[in-house]
Write an enzyme that holds these catalytic residues in place. Structure first.
Site, PDB file in Angstrom:
ATOM      1  N   CYS A  63      47.672  33.226 -26.644  1.00  0.00           N
ATOM      2  CA  CYS A  63      49.025  32.679 -26.513  1.00  0.00           C
ATOM      3  C   CYS A  63      48.965  31.192 -26.882  1.00  0.00           C
ATOM      4  O   CYS A  63      48.032  30.749 -27.544  1.00  0.00           O
ATOM      5  CB  CYS A  63      49.601  32.893 -25.118  1.00  0.00           C
ATOM      6  N   ARG A  64      49.934  30.423 -26.432  1.00  0.00           N
ATOM      7  CA  ARG A  64      49.975  28.999 -26.771  1.00  0.00           C
ATOM      8  C   ARG A  64      48.881  28.214 -26.063  1.00  0.00           C
ATOM      9  O   ARG A  64      48.182  27.433 -26.684  1.00  0.00           O
ATOM     10  CB  ARG A  64      51.363  28.437 -26.425  1.00  0.00           C
TER      11      ARG A  64
END
Length: 98
Positions: A63-64
Site C-alpha cells: 500500500c502507500r
C-alpha cells in the site's frame, strides 16, 4: 505477521523472481504508479475478491505506507492465505513503477 522490506522485494524482482504482489491502494493512488506486475485489489474489496486468490501461492501485500497492506495481510491470514506485508509501502519504494 510476516514482513518483507522494499529492498528485499526489489532485489527479488531484479533477480527475475516471479512475485505475486497485491497493491491494496485505491485506483486514484495506483494511477500515480505501481510496482510492475502488481495486481490492484483495494483494501475495501479484499474480502469480496479473495476467491480470485490461490491459497497455494504466496502474496506480498503493498500500500502507500504499510498500514493498509498490514490490515489486508491480517484479513487474508485469517482466511488461511500465505501473505507477507511489505513494510514502508510505496513511500519507501525506489524501484521501477508503471
Amino acid at each position: 505477521m510476516k514482513q518483507i522490506t522494499v529492498i528485499e522485494v526489489e532485489t527479488l524482482l531484479n533477480k527475475g523472481k516471479n512475485l505475486n504482489i497485491i497493491d491494496v491502494r485505491e485506483a486514484d493512488e495506483i494511477a500515480a504508479g505501481k510496482i510492475p506486475s502488481a495486481v490492484n485489489i483495494p483494501l475495501s474489496l479484499v474480502e469480496f475478491r479473495m476467491h480470485e486468490l490461490d491459497k497455494s501461492k504466496e502474496y506480498i501485500m503493498v500500500c502507500r505506507s504499510g498500514a493498509r497492506s498490514g490490515r489486508a495481510t491480517q484479513i487474508l491470514e485469517d482466511y488461511g492465505f500465505n501473505v507477507i506485508n511489505m513494510t514502508g509501502g510505496m513511500l519507501a519504494w525506489e524501484g521501477k513503477v508503471e
